[in-house]
Design a protein around this motif. Sequence first.
Motif, PDB file in Angstrom:
ATOM      1  N   VAL A 175       0.852  -1.193   0.000  1.00  0.00           N
ATOM      2  CA  VAL A 175       0.000   0.000   0.000  1.00  0.00           C
ATOM      3  C   VAL A 175       0.885   1.239   0.000  1.00  0.00           C
ATOM      4  N   LYS A 176       0.709   2.089  -0.989  1.00  0.00           N
ATOM      5  CA  LYS A 176       1.470   3.332  -1.093  1.00  0.00           C
ATOM      6  C   LYS A 176       0.872   4.407  -0.178  1.00  0.00           C
ATOM      7  N   ALA A 177       1.723   5.302   0.274  1.00  0.00           N
ATOM      8  CA  ALA A 177       1.290   6.396   1.141  1.00  0.00           C
ATOM      9  C   ALA A 177       0.255   7.268   0.435  1.00  0.00           C
ATOM     10  N   GLY A 178      -0.723   7.720   1.204  1.00  0.00           N
ATOM     11  CA  GLY A 178      -1.721   8.648   0.679  1.00  0.00           C
ATOM     12  C   GLY A 178      -2.722   8.037  -0.266  1.00  0.00           C
ATOM     13  N   SER A 179      -2.871   6.717  -0.242  1.00  0.00           N
ATOM     14  CA  SER A 179      -3.819   6.054  -1.137  1.00  0.00           C
ATOM     15  C   SER A 179      -4.933   5.392  -0.327  1.00  0.00           C
ATOM     16  N   ILE A 180      -5.970   4.978  -1.036  1.00  0.00           N
ATOM     17  CA  ILE A 180      -7.057   4.220  -0.425  1.00  0.00           C
ATOM     18  C   ILE A 180      -7.053   2.836  -1.056  1.00  0.00           C
ATOM     19  N   VAL A 181      -6.790   1.829  -0.235  1.00  0.00           N
ATOM     20  CA  VAL A 181      -6.825   0.445  -0.697  1.00  0.00           C
ATOM     21  C   VAL A 181      -8.000  -0.252  -0.036  1.00  0.00           C
ATOM     22  N   SER A 182      -8.791  -0.945  -0.843  1.00  0.00           N
ATOM     23  CA  SER A 182      -9.970  -1.620  -0.320  1.00  0.00           C
ATOM     24  C   SER A 182      -9.826  -3.124  -0.450  1.00  0.00           C
ATOM     25  N   LEU A 183     -10.072  -3.821   0.653  1.00  0.00           N
ATOM     26  CA  LEU A 183     -10.250  -5.263   0.613  1.00  0.00           C
ATOM     27  C   LEU A 183     -11.737  -5.514   0.391  1.00  0.00           C
ATOM     28  N   LEU A 184     -12.053  -6.135  -0.713  1.00  0.00           N
ATOM     29  CA  LEU A 184     -13.447  -6.361  -1.086  1.00  0.00           C
ATOM     30  C   LEU A 184     -13.699  -7.861  -1.152  1.00  0.00           C
ATOM     31  N   GLY A 185     -14.773  -8.298  -0.538  1.00  0.00           N
ATOM     32  CA  GLY A 185     -15.097  -9.715  -0.593  1.00  0.00           C
ATOM     33  C   GLY A 185     -16.338 -10.022   0.209  1.00  0.00           C
ATOM     34  N   PRO A 186     -16.887 -11.204   0.013  1.00  0.00           N
ATOM     35  CA  PRO A 186     -18.106 -11.587   0.734  1.00  0.00           C
ATOM     36  C   PRO A 186     -17.826 -11.824   2.208  1.00  0.00           C
ATOM     37  N   ASN A 187     -18.884 -11.982   3.002  1.00  0.00           N
ATOM     38  CA  ASN A 187     -18.722 -12.321   4.404  1.00  0.00           C
ATOM     39  C   ASN A 187     -17.933 -13.620   4.538  1.00  0.00           C
ATOM     40  N   GLY A 188     -16.991 -13.636   5.493  1.00  0.00           N
ATOM     41  CA  GLY A 188     -16.205 -14.827   5.718  1.00  0.00           C
ATOM     42  C   GLY A 188     -15.025 -14.991   4.787  1.00  0.00           C
ATOM     43  N   GLY A 197     -12.191 -13.398   4.866  1.00  0.00           N
ATOM     44  CA  GLY A 197     -10.910 -13.222   5.549  1.00  0.00           C
ATOM     45  C   GLY A 197     -10.489 -11.778   5.702  1.00  0.00           C
ATOM     46  N   LYS A 198     -11.350 -10.841   5.332  1.00  0.00           N
ATOM     47  CA  LYS A 198     -10.982  -9.414   5.363  1.00  0.00           C
ATOM     48  C   LYS A 198     -10.642  -8.956   6.785  1.00  0.00           C
ATOM     49  N   THR A 199     -11.521  -9.247   7.731  1.00  0.00           N
ATOM     50  CA  THR A 199     -11.302  -8.780   9.105  1.00  0.00           C
ATOM     51  C   THR A 199     -10.066  -9.433   9.714  1.00  0.00           C
ATOM     52  N   THR A 200      -9.819 -10.688   9.399  1.00  0.00           N
ATOM     53  CA  THR A 200      -8.626 -11.364   9.914  1.00  0.00           C
ATOM     54  C   THR A 200      -7.353 -10.682   9.415  1.00  0.00           C
ATOM     55  N   ILE A 201      -7.344 -10.269   8.171  1.00  0.00           N
ATOM     56  CA  ILE A 201      -6.191  -9.547   7.630  1.00  0.00           C
ATOM     57  C   ILE A 201      -5.982  -8.236   8.382  1.00  0.00           C
ATOM     58  N   VAL A 202      -7.061  -7.493   8.596  1.00  0.00           N
ATOM     59  CA  VAL A 202      -6.971  -6.226   9.314  1.00  0.00           C
ATOM     60  C   VAL A 202      -6.445  -6.448  10.730  1.00  0.00           C
ATOM     61  N   ARG A 203      -6.940  -7.458  11.399  1.00  0.00           N
ATOM     62  CA  ARG A 203      -6.503  -7.728  12.777  1.00  0.00           C
ATOM     63  C   ARG A 203      -5.018  -8.055  12.832  1.00  0.00           C
ATOM     64  N   MET A 204      -4.510  -8.779  11.843  1.00  0.00           N
ATOM     65  CA  MET A 204      -3.070  -9.068  11.821  1.00  0.00           C
ATOM     66  C   MET A 204      -2.263  -7.802  11.582  1.00  0.00           C
ATOM     67  N   LEU A 205      -2.701  -6.963  10.645  1.00  0.00           N
ATOM     68  CA  LEU A 205      -1.965  -5.733  10.353  1.00  0.00           C
ATOM     69  C   LEU A 205      -2.016  -4.743  11.513  1.00  0.00           C
ATOM     70  N   ALA A 206      -3.086  -4.806  12.294  1.00  0.00           N
ATOM     71  CA  ALA A 206      -3.240  -3.889  13.433  1.00  0.00           C
ATOM     72  C   ALA A 206      -2.683  -4.464  14.728  1.00  0.00           C
ATOM     73  N   THR A 207      -2.002  -5.603  14.661  1.00  0.00           N
ATOM     74  CA  THR A 207      -1.329  -6.270  15.775  1.00  0.00           C
ATOM     75  C   THR A 207      -2.295  -6.921  16.765  1.00  0.00           C
ATOM     76  N   LEU A 208      -3.553  -7.089  16.399  1.00  0.00           N
ATOM     77  CA  LEU A 208      -4.514  -7.724  17.300  1.00  0.00           C
ATOM     78  C   LEU A 208      -4.482  -9.243  17.197  1.00  0.00           C
ATOM     79  N   SER A 209      -3.854  -9.760  16.165  1.00  0.00           N
ATOM     80  CA  SER A 209      -3.760 -11.199  15.980  1.00  0.00           C
ATOM     81  C   SER A 209      -2.442 -11.501  15.266  1.00  0.00           C
ATOM     82  N   GLU A 210      -1.663 -12.429  15.823  1.00  0.00           N
ATOM     83  CA  GLU A 210      -0.383 -12.757  15.191  1.00  0.00           C
ATOM     84  C   GLU A 210      -0.586 -13.698  14.011  1.00  0.00           C
ATOM     85  N   PRO A 211       0.119 -13.449  12.915  1.00  0.00           N
ATOM     86  CA  PRO A 211       0.007 -14.357  11.772  1.00  0.00           C
ATOM     87  C   PRO A 211       0.585 -15.732  12.092  1.00  0.00           C
TER      88      PRO A 211
END
Length: 332
Positions: free
Chosen positions: A35-48, A50-64
Amino acid sequence: MSNDAIRNDESVVVAKGLSKHFGDFVAVDNFNLEVKAGSIVSLLGPNGAGKTTIVRMLATLSEPTSGSATVCGYDVVRDADAVRGVVSLTGQFAALEDNLTAQENLLLMARLRGYPKGSATRIVEGLIDRFDIGEFRDKLVKSVSGGQRRRVDLAASLVVQPKVLMLDEPTTGLDPRSRQVVWSTIRELVQAGVTLFLTTQYLEEADALADHIVLIDHGRVVAAGTPSELKSQIGDQRVDVVGVDASAVVLIVDALSATFQVVVDHNRRTVSVPAPHDLADLAAVTSALSGVGAHIDEIALRRPTLDDAFLALTGQVPESYENEPAMKEVTP
């Protein structure tokens, strides 16, 4: 990378082979992203997906389970505290104190972030104005609507302007007015230099906001690119013929399927044919329908939509269509 100003050509989020397993279940499988600085990147997909799991790993709430990721140059596992210093996350559910008012929640967050009383008050007033919270600022959070709670939660995430703002389905449950407020704020933040990482299941949201879309399905990346690039992956534009009723659709299919490969959407009474040659194909369709006797509402030349891309690339109907009949392909 330091905490100084980030150049727009720098990558602020980098994921390499990021995976997360829960027992035998693979929630995220070999996820890669830059992800480049100053951009908007969207994870798009149906429920389930894996979008939230990716966010939690990047935000340090869940270890990969495996792989690695950095945010502003900090490793999400080794430098978790530093990552938390440059990231703000708004999850799917409002993290607010129910027995405080909207204003009190924001003041509490500002004081917890170290602002003195005067500065905290000024910051909160600005957030109340930005998120249109004034009409319910003095109401207990437990007594306001879900959309109003969401606006307060988003405001709380911006008490300190982060370098990277992660929004996990930020407009789920919002009314159209609140959604427009959030969209406007997102655009303002990007103009101010904030990098946005957005997960959503709303196609129009990703199409309207994102510079780059990553389409996720069953924990894997199935496609990535700008909205235009994703649309172009599923082919050229098409001619849509809309019948006035179901019987007209039958006549239209009979008239066109002898010459064209058609796709029928019975719910929208639409018959579509590929149109790589623009107006020549529109004329050919019109000619094939002449004298058929079908009552037609509309004939239009259209480019692929993000809805079309979602369906073609994931094999799933978008969330907004999930209770509607699937489209049917008819070959000549």
